[in-house]
Scaffold this motif. Structure first.
Motif, mmCIF file in Angstrom:
data_model
loop_
_atom_site.group_PDB
_atom_site.id
_atom_site.type_symbol
_atom_site.label_atom_id
_atom_site.label_comp_id
_atom_site.label_asym_id
_atom_site.label_seq_id
_atom_site.Cartn_x
_atom_site.Cartn_y
_atom_site.Cartn_z
ATOM 1 N N LEU A 191 0.573 -1.470 -0.086
ATOM 2 C CA LEU A 191 -0.486 -0.025 0.523
ATOM 3 C C LEU A 191 0.826 1.381 0.285
ATOM 4 C CD1 LEU A 191 -2.817 0.835 0.347
ATOM 5 C CD2 LEU A 191 -3.262 0.903 2.307
ATOM 6 N N ASP A 192 2.006 1.290 0.520
ATOM 7 C CA ASP A 192 2.764 2.110 1.349
ATOM 8 C C ASP A 192 3.466 2.808 -0.493
ATOM 9 O OD1 ASP A 192 2.124 2.994 3.221
ATOM 10 O OD2 ASP A 192 3.835 1.866 4.211
ATOM 11 N N HIS A 193 3.152 1.732 -1.543
ATOM 12 C CA HIS A 193 4.288 1.596 -2.916
ATOM 13 C C HIS A 193 3.293 2.493 -3.506
ATOM 14 C CE1 HIS A 193 8.039 -0.018 -1.545
ATOM 15 N NE2 HIS A 193 7.370 -1.300 -1.331
ATOM 16 N N LEU A 194 1.914 3.130 -3.384
ATOM 17 C CA LEU A 194 1.238 3.627 -3.734
ATOM 18 C C LEU A 194 0.974 4.707 -3.225
ATOM 19 C CD1 LEU A 194 -1.805 0.883 -3.834
ATOM 20 C CD2 LEU A 194 -0.600 0.915 -5.634
ATOM 21 N N ASP A 195 1.352 5.804 -4.632
ATOM 22 C CA ASP A 195 1.073 7.541 -4.288
ATOM 23 C C ASP A 195 0.262 8.067 -4.881
ATOM 24 O OD1 ASP A 195 1.654 9.562 -4.226
ATOM 25 O OD2 ASP A 195 3.501 10.170 -5.371
ATOM 26 N N LEU A 196 -0.882 8.097 -3.813
ATOM 27 C CA LEU A 196 -2.426 8.507 -3.897
ATOM 28 C C LEU A 196 -2.396 10.093 -3.271
ATOM 29 C CD1 LEU A 196 -4.722 5.838 -2.733
ATOM 30 C CD2 LEU A 196 -3.762 6.023 -4.864
ATOM 31 N N SER A 197 -1.095 10.805 -2.994
ATOM 32 C CA SER A 197 -1.088 11.502 -2.199
ATOM 33 C C SER A 197 -1.585 13.480 -3.267
ATOM 34 C CB SER A 197 -0.007 12.321 -1.348
ATOM 35 O OG SER A 197 1.298 11.707 -2.849
ATOM 36 N N PRO A 198 -1.307 12.284 -4.751
ATOM 37 C CA PRO A 198 -1.432 13.001 -5.698
ATOM 38 C C PRO A 198 -2.993 14.045 -5.869
ATOM 39 C CG PRO A 198 0.500 12.223 -6.437
ATOM 40 C CD PRO A 198 0.443 11.498 -5.712
ATOM 41 N N PHE A 199 -3.811 12.900 -5.303
ATOM 42 C CA PHE A 199 -5.384 12.683 -5.585
ATOM 43 C C PHE A 199 -6.059 13.382 -4.023
ATOM 44 C CE2 PHE A 199 -3.146 9.657 -8.461
ATOM 45 C CZ PHE A 199 -3.965 10.167 -9.167
ATOM 46 N N ASP A 200 -4.886 13.627 -3.123
ATOM 47 C CA ASP A 200 -5.144 14.322 -2.268
ATOM 48 C C ASP A 200 -5.429 15.549 -1.788
ATOM 49 O OD1 ASP A 200 -5.987 11.535 -0.855
ATOM 50 O OD2 ASP A 200 -4.823 11.560 0.912
ATOM 51 N N PRO A 201 -6.184 16.566 -1.096
ATOM 52 C CA PRO A 201 -6.051 17.903 -0.684
ATOM 53 C C PRO A 201 -4.519 18.085 -0.556
ATOM 54 C CG PRO A 201 -7.483 16.926 0.597
ATOM 55 C CD PRO A 201 -7.370 15.656 -0.295
ATOM 56 N N PRO A 202 -4.246 19.327 -1.241
ATOM 57 C CA PRO A 202 -4.899 20.402 -1.821
ATOM 58 C C PRO A 202 -4.690 20.055 -3.067
ATOM 59 C CG PRO A 202 -2.468 20.724 -1.588
ATOM 60 C CD PRO A 202 -2.376 19.251 -0.614
ATOM 61 N N HIS A 203 -4.304 18.322 -3.645
ATOM 62 C CA HIS A 203 -4.858 17.978 -5.050
ATOM 63 C C HIS A 203 -6.085 18.665 -5.751
ATOM 64 C CE1 HIS A 203 -0.074 18.577 -5.044
ATOM 65 N NE2 HIS A 203 -0.158 17.965 -4.151
ATOM 66 N N TYR A 204 -6.497 17.559 -5.125
ATOM 67 C CA TYR A 204 -7.758 16.817 -5.035
ATOM 68 C C TYR A 204 -8.747 17.111 -3.599
ATOM 69 C CZ TYR A 204 -7.638 15.258 -9.740
ATOM 70 O OH TYR A 204 -7.338 15.510 -11.505
ATOM 71 N N PRO A 205 -9.777 17.664 -3.413
ATOM 72 C CA PRO A 205 -9.999 18.199 -2.575
ATOM 73 C C PRO A 205 -11.374 16.736 -2.141
ATOM 74 C CG PRO A 205 -11.582 18.845 -4.129
ATOM 75 C CD PRO A 205 -10.421 17.741 -4.703
ATOM 76 N N PHE A 206 -11.583 16.614 -0.841
ATOM 77 C CA PHE A 206 -12.053 15.708 0.171
ATOM 78 C C PHE A 206 -14.038 15.954 -0.252
ATOM 79 C CE2 PHE A 206 -8.380 14.465 2.773
ATOM 80 C CZ PHE A 206 -8.421 13.319 2.348
ATOM 81 N N VAL A 207 -14.869 15.663 -0.310
ATOM 82 C CA VAL A 207 -16.512 15.276 -1.325
ATOM 83 C C VAL A 207 -17.011 15.099 -0.346
ATOM 84 C CG1 VAL A 207 -14.816 16.502 -3.470
ATOM 85 C CG2 VAL A 207 -15.838 14.364 -3.111
ATOM 86 N N LEU A 208 -18.369 15.462 0.248
ATOM 87 C CA LEU A 208 -19.960 15.152 0.798
ATOM 88 C C LEU A 208 -20.556 14.133 -0.790
ATOM 89 C CD1 LEU A 208 -21.006 15.604 2.728
ATOM 90 C CD2 LEU A 208 -21.966 17.470 2.439
ATOM 91 N N LEU A 209 -21.009 13.471 0.101
ATOM 92 C CA LEU A 209 -21.639 12.103 -0.967
ATOM 93 C C LEU A 209 -22.627 11.589 -0.348
ATOM 94 C CD1 LEU A 209 -21.146 9.238 -2.934
ATOM 95 C CD2 LEU A 209 -19.629 8.280 -1.511
ATOM 96 N N HIS A 210 -23.572 11.595 -0.556
ATOM 97 C CA HIS A 210 -24.581 11.033 -0.706
ATOM 98 C C HIS A 210 -24.648 9.552 -0.415
ATOM 99 C CE1 HIS A 210 -28.655 9.735 0.078
ATOM 100 N NE2 HIS A 210 -29.038 10.896 0.263
ATOM 101 N N GLU A 211 -25.032 8.911 0.608
ATOM 102 C CA GLU A 211 -24.728 7.907 0.346
ATOM 103 C C GLU A 211 -25.292 6.413 -0.567
ATOM 104 O OE1 GLU A 211 -22.827 3.606 2.430
ATOM 105 O OE2 GLU A 211 -22.103 5.817 2.142
ATOM 106 N N ASP A 212 -26.764 6.901 -0.441
ATOM 107 C CA ASP A 212 -28.102 6.056 -0.677
ATOM 108 C C ASP A 212 -28.632 6.836 -1.948
ATOM 109 O OD1 ASP A 212 -28.642 3.787 -2.120
ATOM 110 O OD2 ASP A 212 -30.496 4.353 -0.121
ATOM 111 N N LEU A 213 -28.021 7.922 -2.998
ATOM 112 C CA LEU A 213 -28.385 8.536 -4.174
ATOM 113 C C LEU A 213 -29.322 7.702 -4.911
ATOM 114 C CD1 LEU A 213 -29.717 11.425 -5.096
ATOM 115 C CD2 LEU A 213 -27.254 11.875 -6.007
#
Length: 473
Positions: free
Chosen positions: A304-326
């Motif tokens: 897991l630590d070898h998967l670089d997901l930091s470019p897809f976290d803040p400040p690059h990409y926001p955390f967003v609100l999700l409707h669980e059951d839309l």
């Protein structure tokens, strides 16, 4: 591309006069009486509620005499009552607990936290978006009250569930393609708004501090029973990697539970009930799947630590609100104009997630809602195109474009691999999701997980393969 008008039901949903309260009561009575078990469960829940106390609270809050309380609806987690006043006006009360009994085994503290988070979410949406949501008049979060359960008083929404008029050749009062497109465009815009108005610093569920008059992200409040998930940490999490690691830990612990094999057998027995599978075949498949999942979680956790997901976290990409059951059961449209969405309801379980989860996690356009009828499929494809066009128009083009969408979609497949419970995900679907994830990842990651691709599908049956073909592509 026009949908031909013929004797087929897709002639469009005509305007309809909103039903009277007694019509809603009658319809709910019919739904409840259709099932003996549901009727008994409904009566059990009703017997534990003091509706006279509810009537008194409504009279006090609205400062006028309430004369009648009527059951008009039941969902998975709540019962809905109409409260009618002597002057002819009405409101609704939404009380925790329903005939489905989905909250009957949950700790009260967990239920209260989920309800508080739901109304914090509604409050946030009202302040930051144009999404139509229920208007809360009064809220009682705790169980320790005269009614007997947490409840809210709300303004009654004059609208019908879009699921009642969803395009279907079996429903003569359904929407036609053009009406459905109008509704989809609005829902897609609502989903975009949840991504545009985001300034969250963590993954979890929303909370509201009355004293400081501010929102914050707290522990996640999903609809399943948290206390039964071994090793589960509810957050909040500061990064996608932290979040995924927590889910992996939970599922690894689940696979060690004594009842895992029994639950897995029950899942595949249900999936293959039409074929009357042999017990030994189901048992062989379940044991093979157990080995498959153990191998996957161990391999993913180690890498897991070898998967670089930091470019897809803040400040690059926001955390967003999700409707669980839309889904189509939680969107309401106007009776007179079925193209106008008047409310999005049922925000329980809503949470803050990574951008690449929030913009793909949508149950509103689900191909399983459609038959193999060519006209239904044509409408479905046009609605998907409309949703995609709306997202491209409304989302930040630097985040959501032709180059980033494949990468973000692949990450969502990773999320599905990690978040779907191993009790009820077929191995062929699992393998399809893994292939989709790796399709847009660097070669070193493909090499990292190649042993999983080479592991094969074990004893996968035809029902499992069919599910993978339908939902995994």
């Amino acid at each position: 591309m026009d949908i031909a008008m013929s004797a087929h039901p897709f002639l469009g949903c005509p305007p309809q006069t909103p039903p009277e309260i007694q019509d809603l009561v009658h319809n709910e009575e019919k739904r409840t009486q259709a099932s003996v078990s549901r009727s008994e469960a409904s009566e059990k829940v009703l017997a534990s509620r003091d509706l006279h106390a509810l009537q008194n609270v409504a009279s006090m809050v609205m400062q006028k005499k309430a004369k009648e309380v009527c059951l008009i609806g039941q969902g998975g987690f709540n019962q809905v009552f109409a409260i009618i006043f002597e002057d002819g006006t009405d409101i609704v009360a939404r009380i925790n607990g329903s005939r489905a009994l989905q909250d009957s085994d949950k700790p009260r503290a967990e239920i209260v936290r989920r309800i508080r988070s739901e109304f914090a979410t509604i409050r946030y949406i009202q302040a930051n978006t144009t999404i139509p949501v229920p208007e809360i008049i009064f809220l009682e979060n705790d169980f320790d009250n005269d009614v007997g359960a947490p409840y809210s008083l709300q303004k009654r929404i004059i609208g019908r569930m879009i699921s009642d008029i969803w395009p279907s050749k079996f429903n003569p009062s359904c929407m036609n393609g053009e009406q459905a497109i109008c509704a989809i465009e609005q829902v897609a815009d609502f989903e975009c708004q949840l991504s545009r108005f985001s300034n969250f610093d963590s993954i979890g569920s929303l909370e509201y501090d009355e004293v400081k008059n501010e929102f914050r992200v707290g522990p996640v409040t999903p609809l399943q029973k948290l206390s039964t998930l071994p090793g589960f940490y509810p957050g909040p999490w500061k990064s996608s990697i932290e979040y995924l690691r927590s889910l992996i830990s939970t599922h690894k612990a689940t696979l060690q539970q004594s009842d895992w094999l029994e639950n897995r057998r029950a899942f595949f027995t249900y999936m293959n009930k039409a074929n009357s599978p042999k017990i030994e075949d189901i048992d062989m498949e379940a044991r093979s799947d157990h080995t498959h999942f153990i191998t996957w979680y161990n391999m993913l956790e180690a890498n897991l630590d070898h998967l670089d997901l930091s470019p897809f976290d803040p400040p690059h990409y926001p955390f967003v609100l999700l409707h669980e059951d839309l889904n189509i059961g939680n969107v309401m449209v106007d009776y007179e104009d079925p193209t106008k969405v008047v409310a999005v309801i049922d925000w329980e379980g809503s949470r803050v997630v990574p951008f690449w989860v929030g913009n793909f996690y949508s149950s509103f356009l689900n191909e399983s809602d459609y038959s193999n009828d060519p006209k239904e499929q044509e409408i479905y494809c046009r609605m998907v195109e409309t949703r995609d066009e709306t997202r491209k128009k409304n989302l930040d083009p630097s985040l959501w474009n032709e180059n980033t969408i494949p990468v973000l979609r692949s990450l969502f497949n990773l999320y599905q691999l990690v978040s779907l419970p191993p009790t009820c995900i077929p191995v062929p679907l699992f393998s399809t999701l893994l292939q989709n994830f790796l399709a847009s990842r660097p070669q070193d990651e493909v090499d990292m997980f190649r042993p999983m691709l080479e592991l094969g599908l074990g004893h996968a049956n035809e029902a499992s393969k069919a599910m993978a073909r339908r939902f995994g592509g």
